[in-house]
Motif scaffolding. Structure first.
Motif, PDB file in Angstrom:
ATOM      1  N   THR A  12       0.750  -1.222   0.078  1.00  9.92           N
ATOM      2  CA  THR A  12      -0.167  -0.096   0.196  1.00  9.92           C
ATOM      3  C   THR A  12       1.020   1.216   0.220  1.00  9.92           C
ATOM      4  O   THR A  12       1.682   1.343   0.972  1.00  9.92           O
ATOM      5  CB  THR A  12      -1.019   0.017   1.039  1.00  9.92           C
ATOM      6  N   VAL A  13       1.008   2.142  -1.122  1.00 10.76           N
ATOM      7  CA  VAL A  13       1.649   3.222  -1.007  1.00 10.76           C
ATOM      8  C   VAL A  13       0.880   4.431  -0.761  1.00 10.76           C
ATOM      9  O   VAL A  13       1.707   5.625  -0.580  1.00 10.76           O
ATOM     10  CB  VAL A  13       2.233   3.550  -2.504  1.00 10.76           C
ATOM     11  N   ALA A  14      -0.207   4.553  -0.742  1.00 10.32           N
ATOM     12  CA  ALA A  14      -0.980   5.725  -0.245  1.00 10.32           C
ATOM     13  C   ALA A  14      -2.382   5.295   0.248  1.00 10.32           C
ATOM     14  O   ALA A  14      -3.135   4.070  -0.190  1.00 10.32           O
ATOM     15  CB  ALA A  14      -1.312   6.719  -1.308  1.00 10.32           C
ATOM     16  N   LYS A  15      -3.069   6.079   1.114  1.00 19.55           N
ATOM     17  CA  LYS A  15      -4.378   5.899   1.761  1.00 19.55           C
ATOM     18  C   LYS A  15      -4.880   7.129   2.146  1.00 19.55           C
ATOM     19  O   LYS A  15      -4.273   7.911   3.019  1.00 19.55           O
ATOM     20  CB  LYS A  15      -4.142   4.614   3.119  1.00 19.55           C
ATOM     21  N   SER A  16      -6.076   7.290   2.097  1.00 21.35           N
ATOM     22  CA  SER A  16      -7.206   8.222   2.423  1.00 21.35           C
ATOM     23  C   SER A  16      -8.327   7.978   3.046  1.00 21.35           C
ATOM     24  O   SER A  16      -8.521   6.678   2.860  1.00 21.35           O
ATOM     25  CB  SER A  16      -7.297   9.416   1.236  1.00 21.35           C
ATOM     26  N   ARG A  17      -9.147   8.699   3.412  1.00 19.69           N
ATOM     27  CA  ARG A  17     -10.535   8.127   3.908  1.00 19.69           C
ATOM     28  C   ARG A  17     -11.245   7.681   2.807  1.00 19.69           C
ATOM     29  O   ARG A  17     -12.201   6.545   3.137  1.00 19.69           O
ATOM     30  CB  ARG A  17     -11.246   9.596   4.514  1.00 19.69           C
ATOM     31  N   PHE A  19      -9.550   6.354  -0.480  1.00 21.18           N
ATOM     32  CA  PHE A  19      -9.087   5.587  -1.307  1.00 21.18           C
ATOM     33  C   PHE A  19      -7.848   4.792  -0.901  1.00 21.18           C
ATOM     34  O   PHE A  19      -7.180   5.496   0.421  1.00 21.18           O
ATOM     35  CB  PHE A  19      -8.459   6.509  -2.504  1.00 21.18           C
ATOM     36  N   ARG A  20      -7.198   3.793  -1.163  1.00 21.44           N
ATOM     37  CA  ARG A  20      -6.174   3.222  -1.118  1.00 21.44           C
ATOM     38  C   ARG A  20      -5.670   2.973  -2.462  1.00 21.44           C
ATOM     39  O   ARG A  20      -6.106   2.421  -3.417  1.00 21.44           O
ATOM     40  CB  ARG A  20      -6.569   1.755  -0.490  1.00 21.44           C
ATOM     41  N   ALA A  21      -4.254   3.078  -2.519  1.00 13.27           N
ATOM     42  CA  ALA A  21      -3.341   2.654  -3.600  1.00 13.27           C
ATOM     43  C   ALA A  21      -2.265   1.834  -3.387  1.00 13.27           C
ATOM     44  O   ALA A  21      -1.660   2.082  -2.515  1.00 13.27           O
ATOM     45  CB  ALA A  21      -2.814   4.033  -4.169  1.00 13.27           C
ATOM     46  N   ASP A  22      -2.404   0.698  -4.207  1.00 14.33           N
ATOM     47  CA  ASP A  22      -1.357  -0.466  -3.892  1.00 14.33           C
ATOM     48  C   ASP A  22      -0.568  -0.354  -5.044  1.00 14.33           C
ATOM     49  O   ASP A  22      -0.804  -0.064  -6.242  1.00 14.33           O
ATOM     50  CB  ASP A  22      -2.234  -1.719  -3.912  1.00 14.33           C
ATOM     51  N   GLU A  23       0.846  -0.795  -5.115  1.00 11.43           N
ATOM     52  CA  GLU A  23       1.634  -1.087  -5.859  1.00 11.43           C
ATOM     53  C   GLU A  23       2.076  -2.639  -5.990  1.00 11.43           C
ATOM     54  O   GLU A  23       2.132  -3.415  -4.908  1.00 11.43           O
ATOM     55  CB  GLU A  23       2.897  -0.483  -5.249  1.00 11.43           C
ATOM     56  N   LEU A  24       1.806  -3.247  -7.333  1.00 17.39           N
ATOM     57  CA  LEU A  24       1.734  -4.645  -7.389  1.00 17.39           C
ATOM     58  C   LEU A  24       3.107  -4.850  -8.344  1.00 17.39           C
ATOM     59  O   LEU A  24       3.121  -4.121  -9.388  1.00 17.39           O
ATOM     60  CB  LEU A  24       0.714  -5.147  -8.312  1.00 17.39           C
ATOM     61  N   ILE A  35       5.912  -3.079 -12.386  1.00 15.40           N
ATOM     62  CA  ILE A  35       5.252  -2.706 -11.116  1.00 15.40           C
ATOM     63  C   ILE A  35       4.218  -1.827 -11.497  1.00 15.40           C
ATOM     64  O   ILE A  35       4.223  -0.911 -12.879  1.00 15.40           O
ATOM     65  CB  ILE A  35       6.097  -1.602 -10.360  1.00 15.40           C
ATOM     66  N   TYR A  36       3.054  -2.148 -11.223  1.00 17.13           N
ATOM     67  CA  TYR A  36       1.577  -1.682 -11.442  1.00 17.13           C
ATOM     68  C   TYR A  36       1.083  -0.777 -10.151  1.00 17.13           C
ATOM     69  O   TYR A  36       1.348  -1.385  -9.170  1.00 17.13           O
ATOM     70  CB  TYR A  36       0.570  -2.488 -11.976  1.00 17.13           C
ATOM     71  N   GLU A  37       0.207   0.259 -10.517  1.00 20.92           N
ATOM     72  CA  GLU A  37      -0.367   0.896  -9.378  1.00 20.92           C
ATOM     73  C   GLU A  37      -1.900   0.804  -9.588  1.00 20.92           C
ATOM     74  O   GLU A  37      -2.219   0.755 -10.668  1.00 20.92           O
ATOM     75  CB  GLU A  37      -0.037   2.041  -9.116  1.00 20.92           C
ATOM     76  N   SER A 110     -22.382  -5.428 -14.171  1.00 23.50           N
ATOM     77  CA  SER A 110     -21.575  -4.809 -13.336  1.00 23.50           C
ATOM     78  C   SER A 110     -20.542  -4.049 -14.328  1.00 23.50           C
ATOM     79  O   SER A 110     -19.994  -4.750 -15.439  1.00 23.50           O
ATOM     80  CB  SER A 110     -20.887  -5.656 -12.563  1.00 23.50           C
ATOM     81  N   ILE A 111     -20.135  -2.948 -14.202  1.00 22.93           N
ATOM     82  CA  ILE A 111     -19.155  -2.313 -15.265  1.00 22.93           C
ATOM     83  C   ILE A 111     -17.991  -1.600 -14.443  1.00 22.93           C
ATOM     84  O   ILE A 111     -18.073  -1.357 -13.081  1.00 22.93           O
ATOM     85  CB  ILE A 111     -19.667  -1.328 -16.131  1.00 22.93           C
ATOM     86  N   HIS A 112     -16.952  -1.697 -14.879  1.00 25.35           N
ATOM     87  CA  HIS A 112     -15.675  -1.121 -14.384  1.00 25.35           C
ATOM     88  C   HIS A 112     -15.128   0.082 -14.979  1.00 25.35           C
ATOM     89  O   HIS A 112     -15.375   0.235 -16.375  1.00 25.35           O
ATOM     90  CB  HIS A 112     -14.332  -2.164 -14.508  1.00 25.35           C
ATOM     91  N   LEU A 113     -14.885   1.156 -14.478  1.00 28.72           N
ATOM     92  CA  LEU A 113     -14.617   2.450 -15.017  1.00 28.72           C
ATOM     93  C   LEU A 113     -13.170   2.509 -15.810  1.00 28.72           C
ATOM     94  O   LEU A 113     -13.154   2.924 -16.798  1.00 28.72           O
ATOM     95  CB  LEU A 113     -14.591   3.594 -13.815  1.00 28.72           C
ATOM     96  N   SER A 114     -12.049   2.150 -14.960  1.00 29.50           N
ATOM     97  CA  SER A 114     -10.800   2.243 -15.650  1.00 29.50           C
ATOM     98  C   SER A 114     -10.091   0.990 -14.879  1.00 29.50           C
ATOM     99  O   SER A 114      -9.347   1.021 -14.299  1.00 29.50           O
ATOM    100  CB  SER A 114     -10.045   3.274 -15.246  1.00 29.50           C
ATOM    101  N   PRO A 115     -10.206  -0.321 -15.802  1.00 32.32           N
ATOM    102  CA  PRO A 115      -9.960  -1.506 -15.106  1.00 32.32           C
ATOM    103  C   PRO A 115      -8.253  -1.355 -15.082  1.00 32.32           C
ATOM    104  O   PRO A 115      -7.786  -2.417 -14.454  1.00 32.32           O
ATOM    105  CB  PRO A 115     -10.360  -2.604 -16.103  1.00 32.32           C
ATOM    106  N   ALA A 116      -7.578  -0.741 -16.157  1.00 33.96           N
ATOM    107  CA  ALA A 116      -6.239  -0.790 -15.928  1.00 33.96           C
ATOM    108  C   ALA A 116      -5.705  -0.419 -14.789  1.00 33.96           C
ATOM    109  O   ALA A 116      -4.539  -0.832 -14.427  1.00 33.96           O
ATOM    110  CB  ALA A 116      -5.682  -0.025 -17.241  1.00 33.96           C
ATOM    111  N   TYR A 117      -6.135   0.535 -14.059  1.00 34.99           N
ATOM    112  CA  TYR A 117      -5.708   0.994 -12.673  1.00 34.99           C
ATOM    113  C   TYR A 117      -6.648   1.010 -11.699  1.00 34.99           C
ATOM    114  O   TYR A 117      -6.122   1.594 -10.475  1.00 34.99           O
ATOM    115  CB  TYR A 117      -4.967   2.112 -12.867  1.00 34.99           C
ATOM    116  N   MET A 118      -7.980   0.638 -11.890  1.00 34.66           N
ATOM    117  CA  MET A 118      -8.788   0.980 -10.716  1.00 34.66           C
ATOM    118  C   MET A 118      -9.410  -0.521 -10.402  1.00 34.66           C
ATOM    119  O   MET A 118     -10.057  -0.986 -11.547  1.00 34.66           O
ATOM    120  CB  MET A 118     -10.022   2.009 -11.082  1.00 34.66           C
ATOM    121  N   GLU A 119      -9.656  -0.771  -9.213  1.00 32.99           N
ATOM    122  CA  GLU A 119     -10.435  -2.021  -8.685  1.00 32.99           C
ATOM    123  C   GLU A 119     -11.960  -1.844  -8.871  1.00 32.99           C
ATOM    124  O   GLU A 119     -12.749  -2.809  -8.970  1.00 32.99           O
ATOM    125  CB  GLU A 119     -10.015  -2.342  -7.664  1.00 32.99           C
TER     126      GLU A 119
END
Length: 181
Positions: A12-17, A19-24, A35-37, A110-119
């Motif tokens: 986990t590289v960043a976290k807010s109220r 969002f959480r951003a992970d580095e894979l 390395i993907y984020e 079910s749809i995903h907004l930006s699956p390249a970088y959003m879960e």
């Protein structure tokens, strides 16, 4: 079907109220490493409702969007609370944001907004046989409900204030589903 890459490490590289951003750290089947984020989702998910007042009238909402720093016209949406089904969440959110409940609820996709970088994914539900019922919501100001004609769908989605991709996709799906019935 390609072989999914191996996840070597996750941080986990960043976290807010909100969002959480992970580095894979990934290793692909051909040996390449990258390395993907990604932005990670929290909680059980979300719903986006297409509330049909009648065969031609979809109820949209004009609300403030922090990402835009402006108002826009979109379909109502909200979070699924723990223990709720998407249908239960959609009916609750519709009552909170639009002041209606639905007698018939049809899950579309079910749809995903930006699956390249959003879960994050959102469940799109068609809401019909609406009846007046208002529940208190958590919005900072009253939401303006705007009845719109879905018959000329292209004109509706081309309006300057209709800009959200999820709303546009959901309107096209709902219109096609309604016409197929």
């Amino acid at each position: 079907m390609p072989t999914k890459p191996e996840i070597l490490k996750r941080n986990t590289v960043a976290k807010s109220r909100l969002f959480r951003a992970d580095e894979l750290h990934l290793k692909f089947s051909n040996g390449e490493q990258r390395i993907y984020e990604k932005l990670c989702s929290g909680g059980p998910g979300a719903v986006l409702m297409v509330p049909m007042l009648d065969d031609s009238t979809v109820l949209m909402v004009r609300e403030y969007a922090g990402g835009l720093e402006d108002y826009h016209l979109a379909l109502p949406k909200g979070a699924i609370d723990k223990g709720e089904t998407p249908e239960q969440a959609a009916n609750r959110e519709l009552k909170e944001e639009v002041g209606y409940g639905a007698g018939k609820i049809h899950w579309l996709k079910s749809i995903h907004l930006s699956p390249a970088y959003m879960e994050h994914k959102i469940n799109v539900l068609l809401m019909r046989d609406l009846y007046a019922e208002k529940l208190p919501g958590d919005e900072p100001e009253p939401i303006e409900v705007v009845p719109c004609n879905i018959d000329d769908l292209l004109a509706l989605v081309m309006r300057d204030e209709v800009i959200e991709g999820r709303t546009i996709a959901a309107l096209f799906m709902a219109k096609a589903w309604l016409e197929s019935q």
